[in-house]
Design a protein around this motif. Structure first.
Motif, PDB file in Angstrom:
ATOM      1  N   VAL A 102      -4.424   4.153  -3.775  1.00 52.28           N
ATOM      2  CA  VAL A 102      -4.542   4.928  -2.544  1.00 52.28           C
ATOM      3  C   VAL A 102      -3.902   6.297  -2.639  1.00 52.28           C
ATOM      4  CG1 VAL A 102      -4.555   2.769  -1.237  1.00 52.28           C
ATOM      5  CG2 VAL A 102      -2.427   4.077  -1.449  1.00 52.28           C
ATOM      6  N   LYS A 103      -3.292   6.621  -3.758  1.00 47.24           N
ATOM      7  CA  LYS A 103      -2.653   7.918  -3.909  1.00 47.24           C
ATOM      8  C   LYS A 103      -3.654   9.046  -3.704  1.00 47.24           C
ATOM      9  CE  LYS A 103       1.169   6.684  -6.978  1.00 47.24           C
ATOM     10  NZ  LYS A 103       1.744   6.818  -8.342  1.00 47.24           N
TER      11      LYS A 103
ATOM     12  N   THR B  23       8.406   8.680  -0.649  1.00 48.80           N
ATOM     13  CA  THR B  23       7.420   7.683  -0.275  1.00 48.80           C
ATOM     14  C   THR B  23       6.946   6.951  -1.519  1.00 48.80           C
ATOM     15  OG1 THR B  23       5.670   9.356  -0.377  1.00 48.80           O
ATOM     16  CG2 THR B  23       6.592   8.868   1.792  1.00 48.80           C
ATOM     17  N   TYR B  24       6.338   5.818  -1.294  1.00 50.13           N
ATOM     18  CA  TYR B  24       5.702   5.068  -2.360  1.00 50.13           C
ATOM     19  C   TYR B  24       4.259   4.807  -1.975  1.00 50.13           C
ATOM     20  CZ  TYR B  24       4.058   1.107  -5.037  1.00 50.13           C
ATOM     21  OH  TYR B  24       3.286   0.279  -5.812  1.00 50.13           O
ATOM     22  N   TYR B  25       3.372   4.926  -2.947  1.00 50.11           N
ATOM     23  CA  TYR B  25       1.970   4.607  -2.740  1.00 50.11           C
ATOM     24  C   TYR B  25       1.441   3.812  -3.919  1.00 50.11           C
ATOM     25  CZ  TYR B  25       2.093   8.224   0.854  1.00 50.11           C
ATOM     26  OH  TYR B  25       2.410   8.982   1.957  1.00 50.11           O
TER      27      TYR B  25
ATOM     28  N   VAL C  20       0.819  -1.198   0.000  1.00 43.37           N
ATOM     29  CA  VAL C  20       0.000   0.000   0.000  1.00 43.37           C
ATOM     30  C   VAL C  20       0.858   1.254   0.000  1.00 43.37           C
ATOM     31  CG1 VAL C  20      -1.737   1.310   1.268  1.00 43.37           C
ATOM     32  CG2 VAL C  20      -1.895  -1.184   1.138  1.00 43.37           C
ATOM     33  N   ALA C  21       1.840   1.290   0.882  1.00 42.75           N
ATOM     34  CA  ALA C  21       2.696   2.456   1.026  1.00 42.75           C
ATOM     35  C   ALA C  21       4.008   2.042   1.653  1.00 42.75           C
ATOM     36  CB  ALA C  21       2.019   3.534   1.877  1.00 42.75           C
TER      37      ALA C  21
ATOM     38  N   LEU D 226      -0.054   5.013   9.158  1.00 42.83           N
ATOM     39  CA  LEU D 226      -0.737   5.086   7.880  1.00 42.83           C
ATOM     40  C   LEU D 226      -2.041   5.829   8.097  1.00 42.83           C
ATOM     41  CD1 LEU D 226      -0.654   4.264   4.865  1.00 42.83           C
ATOM     42  CD2 LEU D 226      -2.092   2.304   5.489  1.00 42.83           C
TER      43      LEU D 226
ATOM     44  N   PHE E 162      -4.144   8.157   1.156  1.00 41.48           N
ATOM     45  CA  PHE E 162      -3.367   7.593   2.254  1.00 41.48           C
ATOM     46  C   PHE E 162      -2.041   8.333   2.387  1.00 41.48           C
ATOM     47  CE2 PHE E 162      -5.153   2.968   2.257  1.00 41.48           C
ATOM     48  CZ  PHE E 162      -6.440   3.470   2.314  1.00 41.48           C
ATOM     49  N   THR E 163      -1.550   8.418   3.602  1.00 44.91           N
ATOM     50  CA  THR E 163      -0.265   9.028   3.874  1.00 44.91           C
ATOM     51  C   THR E 163       0.505   8.173   4.866  1.00 44.91           C
ATOM     52  OG1 THR E 163      -1.160  11.264   3.534  1.00 44.91           O
ATOM     53  CG2 THR E 163       0.964  11.075   4.652  1.00 44.91           C
TER      54      THR E 163
END
Length: 123
Positions: free
Chosen positions: A64-65, A58-60, A48-49, A81, A68-69
């Protein structure tokens, strides 16, 4: 002993928000890449991230871009998350993972795993 402990899951309605936490016990993970994975029934586990240590990248997952953070607090040995605008497709068990390299996490591998926390989003 080394353990990752997730918390913060629950049952929410579509559009609601949740914040998942993953606390590392037994050692510091400040130099580890951290990631959140999820797995829905009958589905493969997906990343997910992810977030490395030190570097502000970061990667998403595309799904979820913008919603989500992922973040981390190395002083607390914790990764978070933040999940906003949740939808039914987000329903899954969410797992925290630690890896010795960012690329390792991005390729779905982890050196340490949490037990998972259930997120259920009703439509």
């Amino acid at each position: 002993q080394v353990q990752l402990v997730e918390s913060g899951g629950g049952v929410v309605q579509a559009g609601d928000s949740l914040r998942l936490s993953c606390v590392a016990l037994g050692r510091t993970f400040s130099t580890y890449a951290m990631g959140w994975f999820r797995q829905a029934p009958g589905k493969e586990r997906e990343l997910v991230a992810a977030i490395p240590w030190g570097i502000s990248i970061t990667y998403y997952a595309d799904s979820v871009k913008g919603r989500f953070t992922i973040s981390r607090d190395n002083a607390k040995n914790t990764v978070y998350l933040q999940m906003n605008s949740l939808k039914s497709a987000d329903t899954a068990v969410y797992y925290c993972a630690a890896g010795q390299a960012f690329g390792r996490i991005k390729n779905g591998l982890g050196d340490y795993w949490g037990q998972g926390t259930q997120v259920t989003v009703s439509s």
